[in-house]
Design a protein around this motif. Structure first.
Motif, PDB file in Angstrom:
ATOM      1  N   PRO A   8       0.821  -1.223   0.000  1.00 34.91           N
ATOM      2  CA  PRO A   8       0.000   0.000   0.000  1.00 34.91           C
ATOM      3  C   PRO A   8       0.853   1.271   0.000  1.00 34.91           C
ATOM      4  O   PRO A   8       1.769   1.406   0.808  1.00 34.91           O
ATOM      5  N   ARG A   9       0.521   2.170  -0.915  1.00 36.53           N
ATOM      6  CA  ARG A   9       1.240   3.443  -1.010  1.00 36.53           C
ATOM      7  C   ARG A   9       0.450   4.500  -0.268  1.00 36.53           C
ATOM      8  O   ARG A   9      -0.291   5.289  -0.845  1.00 36.53           O
ATOM      9  N   ARG A  10       0.535   4.464   1.016  1.00 35.61           N
ATOM     10  CA  ARG A  10      -0.193   5.447   1.803  1.00 35.61           C
ATOM     11  C   ARG A  10       0.548   5.653   3.107  1.00 35.61           C
ATOM     12  O   ARG A  10       1.444   4.882   3.462  1.00 35.61           O
ATOM     13  N   GLU A  11       0.181   6.703   3.789  1.00 35.48           N
ATOM     14  CA  GLU A  11       0.799   6.974   5.079  1.00 35.48           C
ATOM     15  C   GLU A  11       0.520   5.804   6.010  1.00 35.48           C
ATOM     16  O   GLU A  11      -0.556   5.249   6.035  1.00 35.48           O
ATOM     17  N   GLY A  12       1.503   5.383   6.745  1.00 34.83           N
ATOM     18  CA  GLY A  12       1.350   4.239   7.637  1.00 34.83           C
ATOM     19  C   GLY A  12       1.745   2.933   6.982  1.00 34.83           C
ATOM     20  O   GLY A  12       1.447   1.858   7.505  1.00 34.83           O
ATOM     21  N   GLU A  13       2.410   3.002   5.792  1.00 35.62           N
ATOM     22  CA  GLU A  13       2.802   1.776   5.090  1.00 35.62           C
ATOM     23  C   GLU A  13       3.687   0.893   5.970  1.00 35.62           C
ATOM     24  O   GLU A  13       3.510  -0.326   6.018  1.00 35.62           O
ATOM     25  N   HIS A  14       4.620   1.485   6.666  1.00 35.57           N
ATOM     26  CA  HIS A  14       5.532   0.701   7.511  1.00 35.57           C
ATOM     27  C   HIS A  14       4.752  -0.004   8.623  1.00 35.57           C
ATOM     28  O   HIS A  14       5.007  -1.179   8.942  1.00 35.57           O
ATOM     29  N   HIS A  15       3.782   0.720   9.181  1.00 30.70           N
ATOM     30  CA  HIS A  15       2.971   0.130  10.254  1.00 30.70           C
ATOM     31  C   HIS A  15       2.181  -1.068   9.713  1.00 30.70           C
ATOM     32  O   HIS A  15       2.099  -2.121  10.370  1.00 30.70           O
ATOM     33  N   PHE A  16       1.596  -0.923   8.506  1.00 28.81           N
ATOM     34  CA  PHE A  16       0.841  -2.032   7.911  1.00 28.81           C
ATOM     35  C   PHE A  16       1.736  -3.237   7.677  1.00 28.81           C
ATOM     36  O   PHE A  16       1.365  -4.378   7.955  1.00 28.81           O
ATOM     37  N   ARG A  17       2.947  -2.991   7.140  1.00 29.37           N
ATOM     38  CA  ARG A  17       3.860  -4.100   6.851  1.00 29.37           C
ATOM     39  C   ARG A  17       4.246  -4.828   8.128  1.00 29.37           C
ATOM     40  O   ARG A  17       4.322  -6.057   8.159  1.00 29.37           O
ATOM     41  N   THR A  18       4.452  -4.067   9.211  1.00 33.02           N
ATOM     42  CA  THR A  18       4.806  -4.694  10.492  1.00 33.02           C
ATOM     43  C   THR A  18       3.665  -5.566  10.993  1.00 33.02           C
ATOM     44  O   THR A  18       3.868  -6.703  11.432  1.00 33.02           O
ATOM     45  N   LEU A  19       2.433  -5.038  10.907  1.00 30.13           N
ATOM     46  CA  LEU A  19       1.273  -5.821  11.339  1.00 30.13           C
ATOM     47  C   LEU A  19       1.130  -7.082  10.494  1.00 30.13           C
ATOM     48  O   LEU A  19       0.842  -8.169  11.009  1.00 30.13           O
ATOM     49  N   PHE A  20       1.328  -6.968   9.180  1.00 21.68           N
ATOM     50  CA  PHE A  20       1.200  -8.111   8.271  1.00 21.68           C
ATOM     51  C   PHE A  20       2.212  -9.191   8.616  1.00 21.68           C
ATOM     52  O   PHE A  20       1.868 -10.376   8.757  1.00 21.68           O
ATOM     53  N   ASP A  21       3.465  -8.802   8.764  1.00 21.80           N
ATOM     54  CA  ASP A  21       4.525  -9.788   8.965  1.00 21.80           C
ATOM     55  C   ASP A  21       4.485 -10.421  10.351  1.00 21.80           C
ATOM     56  O   ASP A  21       4.752 -11.619  10.504  1.00 21.80           O
ATOM     57  N   ARG A  22       4.144  -9.638  11.373  1.00 26.47           N
ATOM     58  CA  ARG A  22       4.246 -10.136  12.747  1.00 26.47           C
ATOM     59  C   ARG A  22       2.919 -10.595  13.339  1.00 26.47           C
ATOM     60  O   ARG A  22       2.871 -11.029  14.486  1.00 26.47           O
ATOM     61  N   SER A  23       1.870 -10.501  12.593  1.00 23.02           N
ATOM     62  CA  SER A  23       0.554 -10.899  13.124  1.00 23.02           C
ATOM     63  C   SER A  23       0.559 -12.374  13.532  1.00 23.02           C
ATOM     64  O   SER A  23       1.055 -13.225  12.791  1.00 23.02           O
ATOM     65  N   PRO A  24      -0.013 -12.696  14.712  1.00 27.52           N
ATOM     66  CA  PRO A  24      -0.133 -14.110  15.109  1.00 27.52           C
ATOM     67  C   PRO A  24      -1.208 -14.844  14.312  1.00 27.52           C
ATOM     68  O   PRO A  24      -1.340 -16.058  14.409  1.00 27.52           O
ATOM     69  N   VAL A  25      -1.982 -14.092  13.542  1.00 27.07           N
ATOM     70  CA  VAL A  25      -3.028 -14.659  12.688  1.00 27.07           C
ATOM     71  C   VAL A  25      -2.497 -14.730  11.263  1.00 27.07           C
ATOM     72  O   VAL A  25      -1.755 -13.863  10.810  1.00 27.07           O
ATOM     73  N   GLY A  26      -2.873 -15.766  10.528  1.00 26.38           N
ATOM     74  CA  GLY A  26      -2.425 -15.903   9.152  1.00 26.38           C
ATOM     75  C   GLY A  26      -2.891 -14.748   8.283  1.00 26.38           C
ATOM     76  O   GLY A  26      -4.065 -14.373   8.311  1.00 26.38           O
ATOM     77  N   MET A  27      -1.985 -14.171   7.499  1.00 32.05           N
ATOM     78  CA  MET A  27      -2.293 -13.069   6.598  1.00 32.05           C
ATOM     79  C   MET A  27      -1.686 -13.384   5.234  1.00 32.05           C
ATOM     80  O   MET A  27      -0.617 -13.992   5.128  1.00 32.05           O
ATOM     81  N   ALA A  28      -2.392 -12.956   4.171  1.00 31.22           N
ATOM     82  CA  ALA A  28      -1.884 -13.196   2.820  1.00 31.22           C
ATOM     83  C   ALA A  28      -2.473 -12.173   1.864  1.00 31.22           C
ATOM     84  O   ALA A  28      -3.554 -11.626   2.091  1.00 31.22           O
ATOM     85  N   THR A  29      -1.738 -11.928   0.773  1.00 25.65           N
ATOM     86  CA  THR A  29      -2.321 -11.268  -0.389  1.00 25.65           C
ATOM     87  C   THR A  29      -2.448 -12.332  -1.460  1.00 25.65           C
ATOM     88  O   THR A  29      -1.549 -13.167  -1.655  1.00 25.65           O
ATOM     89  N   VAL A  30      -3.595 -12.340  -2.145  1.00 20.95           N
ATOM     90  CA  VAL A  30      -3.915 -13.394  -3.114  1.00 20.95           C
ATOM     91  C   VAL A  30      -4.308 -12.729  -4.424  1.00 20.95           C
ATOM     92  O   VAL A  30      -5.110 -11.788  -4.456  1.00 20.95           O
ATOM     93  N   GLY A  31      -3.723 -13.218  -5.519  1.00 18.30           N
ATOM     94  CA  GLY A  31      -4.031 -12.664  -6.824  1.00 18.30           C
ATOM     95  C   GLY A  31      -5.464 -12.958  -7.240  1.00 18.30           C
ATOM     96  O   GLY A  31      -6.134 -13.831  -6.686  1.00 18.30           O
ATOM     97  N   LEU A  32      -5.932 -12.246  -8.256  1.00 17.67           N
ATOM     98  CA  LEU A  32      -7.304 -12.446  -8.732  1.00 17.67           C
ATOM     99  C   LEU A  32      -7.506 -13.844  -9.305  1.00 17.67           C
ATOM    100  O   LEU A  32      -8.639 -14.324  -9.403  1.00 17.67           O
ATOM    101  N   ASP A  33      -6.400 -14.494  -9.678  1.00 17.61           N
ATOM    102  CA  ASP A  33      -6.492 -15.873 -10.181  1.00 17.61           C
ATOM    103  C   ASP A  33      -6.375 -16.911  -9.067  1.00 17.61           C
ATOM    104  O   ASP A  33      -6.393 -18.112  -9.325  1.00 17.61           O
ATOM    105  N   GLY A  34      -6.227 -16.441  -7.822  1.00 19.05           N
ATOM    106  CA  GLY A  34      -6.181 -17.354  -6.688  1.00 19.05           C
ATOM    107  C   GLY A  34      -4.788 -17.709  -6.206  1.00 19.05           C
ATOM    108  O   GLY A  34      -4.637 -18.431  -5.210  1.00 19.05           O
ATOM    109  N   ARG A  35      -3.737 -17.223  -6.860  1.00 21.07           N
ATOM    110  CA  ARG A  35      -2.376 -17.578  -6.447  1.00 21.07           C
ATOM    111  C   ARG A  35      -1.995 -16.778  -5.191  1.00 21.07           C
ATOM    112  O   ARG A  35      -2.345 -15.622  -5.040  1.00 21.07           O
ATOM    113  N   TRP A  36      -1.276 -17.478  -4.312  1.00 20.90           N
ATOM    114  CA  TRP A  36      -0.757 -16.818  -3.114  1.00 20.90           C
ATOM    115  C   TRP A  36       0.390 -15.900  -3.536  1.00 20.90           C
ATOM    116  O   TRP A  36       1.355 -16.342  -4.180  1.00 20.90           O
ATOM    117  N   LEU A  37       0.308 -14.620  -3.175  1.00 13.76           N
ATOM    118  CA  LEU A  37       1.353 -13.664  -3.545  1.00 13.76           C
ATOM    119  C   LEU A  37       2.310 -13.420  -2.393  1.00 13.76           C
ATOM    120  O   LEU A  37       3.517 -13.623  -2.519  1.00 13.76           O
TER     121      LEU A  37
END
Length: 554
Positions: A8-37
């Motif tokens: 995400p290109r917005r203010e707070g990008e670093h905070h979002f990345r930290t939450l994504f990487d360190r979250s105890p819950v599974g997180m993912a970005t998935v392409g429109l074709d269903g592939r795990w990105l």
């Protein structure tokens, strides 16, 4: 392959990345074709793939097949603009092949400049343990409902075949992981001058439907082992289980099975078996459900046989002597039938109480716990009474025969004392072994200790070996003792002194049953006055097979 979208290109990008990487819950970005990105560490751990292996796949390939259609339908609605996000409980197939449940939350992310759909942001919560517990509880509730319905049906049946058919129809409803079930009853066959102990298939369903009337050797099968040992047995995989007839299992396609004995008092009527073509198909909930089903079937079979015996007694000869015999037989069989009629709803009551305790778990519900404790105590008291009645009926019919083995007496004494509601006794120094059927010894000890507690002060139990190899067990109390005029009839059934009948509850069967069980095991039960006041009831039992032989009592 489409490129991985930029973060995400917005203010707070670093905070979002930290939450994504360190979250105890599974997180993912998935392409429109269903592939795990992109996937975080929590998701990698939950799905059991390496990061590289996971991002080389799409979500469709690791979704449990039965759940894929509903997931794809929601994806289509999001892409069509009818919704921006959705939640779904679904199953994944992990890298190790294990199936796990997850709660997924899916949000469509659009390009900030063009507004076009770009990728999905997915949160995946591990709900496997919670979902499996909910499924198990619902399965147990359904099994209990089926058992209650079954009980309502079997109490109206008048012949054995109808009872077998009613139970076998319920078997795979009560144990839904089964794809076949059978009821096996004992027979003796004579082949080449030899008598063989076998179990014959008397009712079948599912994958075993074409096996009706087959026989299995009691000494070479899991069914025979359950019949002889009187305990439920579980084979998780017949391919590597030495207890089973492997060739027969391959022929019928059985890979796992549960076998429960059908028990009525001291008699084993047969076994009920559920089977599956898959290995490790059954769990603890299935074991509990089959145990209850076996109780229902045991009661149904005995119910039918008791009714037949009562009918036979009612049509006995009309001569005076035969009429007296008919009335006596009717009384005995009627008492037995009543005992079995109580036994079936009692087993359902006990099961329902245990399930309620498990469901309420650690919740602070003192009133409910008090009610459950009262139900447990009442059910235990009814169960002991029914057990006494059934032993008495078995003795009256001449079928009370013991199957003794070596039993360490002190441990059984300690258990009887605790079950009777008294403090556990101090440990004994040396073990003492008697040659007796364990269940008979338990019933004799509990009757004697409970009797002493009712009529006297807190008793003590003495155990000592006697010269010649026999064993003496004495239950001593300091109560009022037995009136002298009552001593001669003390071990007769349904007899109680007038002084005691108003101050202590009981059926008047306890001591009579103790003597009958003792004699069935080659021993004796007697009464002695306790010096200084009180009563002493003594069991003398064989210490080995050479000290006494099992004899029919009745």
């Amino acid at each position: 392959m489409r490129p991985t979208p930029a973060p995400p290109r917005r203010e707070g990008e670093h905070h979002f990345r930290t939450l994504f990487d360190r979250s105890p819950v599974g997180m993912a970005t998935v392409g429109l074709d269903g592939r795990w990105l992109e996937v975080n560490d929590a998701l990698v751990a939950f799905l059991g793939f390496t990061r590289a292996a996971l991002t080389a796949r799409d979500f469709q390939s690791i979704t449990y097949p039965d759940d894929l259609a509903s997931d794809l339908a929601l994806v289509e609605q999001v892409l069509a603009g009818r919704m921006e996000h959705y939640q779904l409980t679904k199953r994944y197939v992990r890298g190790d092949g294990r199936v796990v449940w997850a709660l997924i939350s899916v949000q469509l992310v659009r390009d900030a400049h063009t507004g076009q759909a770009d990728y999905f942001l997915v949160q995946i919560v591990d709900v496997d343990a919670q979902h499996r517990l909910e499924l198990a509880l619902e399965r147990e509730r359904a099994a209990l409902r089926h058992l209650v319905d079954l009980h309502a049906d079997i109490t109206t049946l008048t012949d054995e075949e109808s009872a077998l058919e009613a139970v076998i129809r319920a078997a795979m409803l009560v144990v839904p992981h089964a794809d076949g079930a059978v009821i096996e009853l004992p027979e003796q066959l004579v082949e080449d001058g030899r008598t063989l102990d076998v179990l014959r298939y008397r009712a079948v369903t599912g994958r075993l439907s074409d096996q009706f009337d087959q026989v299995v050797d009691r000494h070479r099968s899991l069914s025979g082992r359950a019949f002889t040992s009187r305990v439920l047995l579980h084979s998780t995989d017949t391919e590597d289980d030495p207890r089973v007839d492997a060739a027969a299992c391959r022929r019928t396609g059985i890979r796992s099975m549960l076998v429960a004995p059908l028990l009525v008092g001291t008699e084993t009527l047969g076994v009920v078996k559920v089977a599956s073509g898959s290995a490790r198909a059954f769990d603890d909930a299935d074991v509990a459900a089959l145990t209850l089903l076996a109780h229902s079937l045991s009661a149904a079979l005995q119910h039918v046989r008791d009714r037949a015996a009562v009918a036979e007694a009612l049509t006995a000869s009309e001569t005076a002597n035969e009429e007296l015999a008919r009335v006596a037989a009717f009384r005995t069989e009627l008492v037995g039938m009543i005992g079995h009629e109580i036994g079936t709803p009692l087993s359902v009551l006990v099961a329902a109480t245990e399930m309620a305790q498990q469901e309420w778990g650690g919740e602070d519900r003192p009133e409910q716990r008090a009610y459950l404790a009262l139900m447990e105590r009442s059910a235990a008291r009814i169960g002991r009474t029914v057990g006494d009645v059934l032993v008495q009926v078995t003795a009256d019919s001449g079928r009370l025969v013991a199957t003794p083995r070596a039993v360490e007496v002190h441990g059984r004494v300690a258990e009887a004392v605790v079950v009777a509601g008294l403090p556990a006794p101090a440990a004994w120094a040396d073990p003492v072994t008697a040659w007796v059927q364990p269940e008979h010894l338990d019933q004799m000890l509990l009757n004697l200790v409970s009797n002493a507690r009712k009529y006297g002060a807190e008793p003590r139990v003495e155990v000592e070996p006697l010269p010649g190899g026999r064993v003496r067990v004495a239950v001593v109390d300091r109560g009022a003792g037995v009136p002298p005029e009552f001593e001669d009839s003390l071990f007769e059934r349904f007899t109680r002194s007038e002084a005691d009948s108003g101050r202590a509850r009981g059926t008047g069967l306890g001591l009579a049953i103790v003597r009958q069980l003792a004699r069935a095991n080659g021993g004796e039960a007697t009464y002695e006055r306790t010096p200084g006041g009180g009563a002493t009831f003594v069991l003398v039992l064989p210490g080995s097979p050479e000290d006494g032989s099992a004899v029919s009592a009745g």
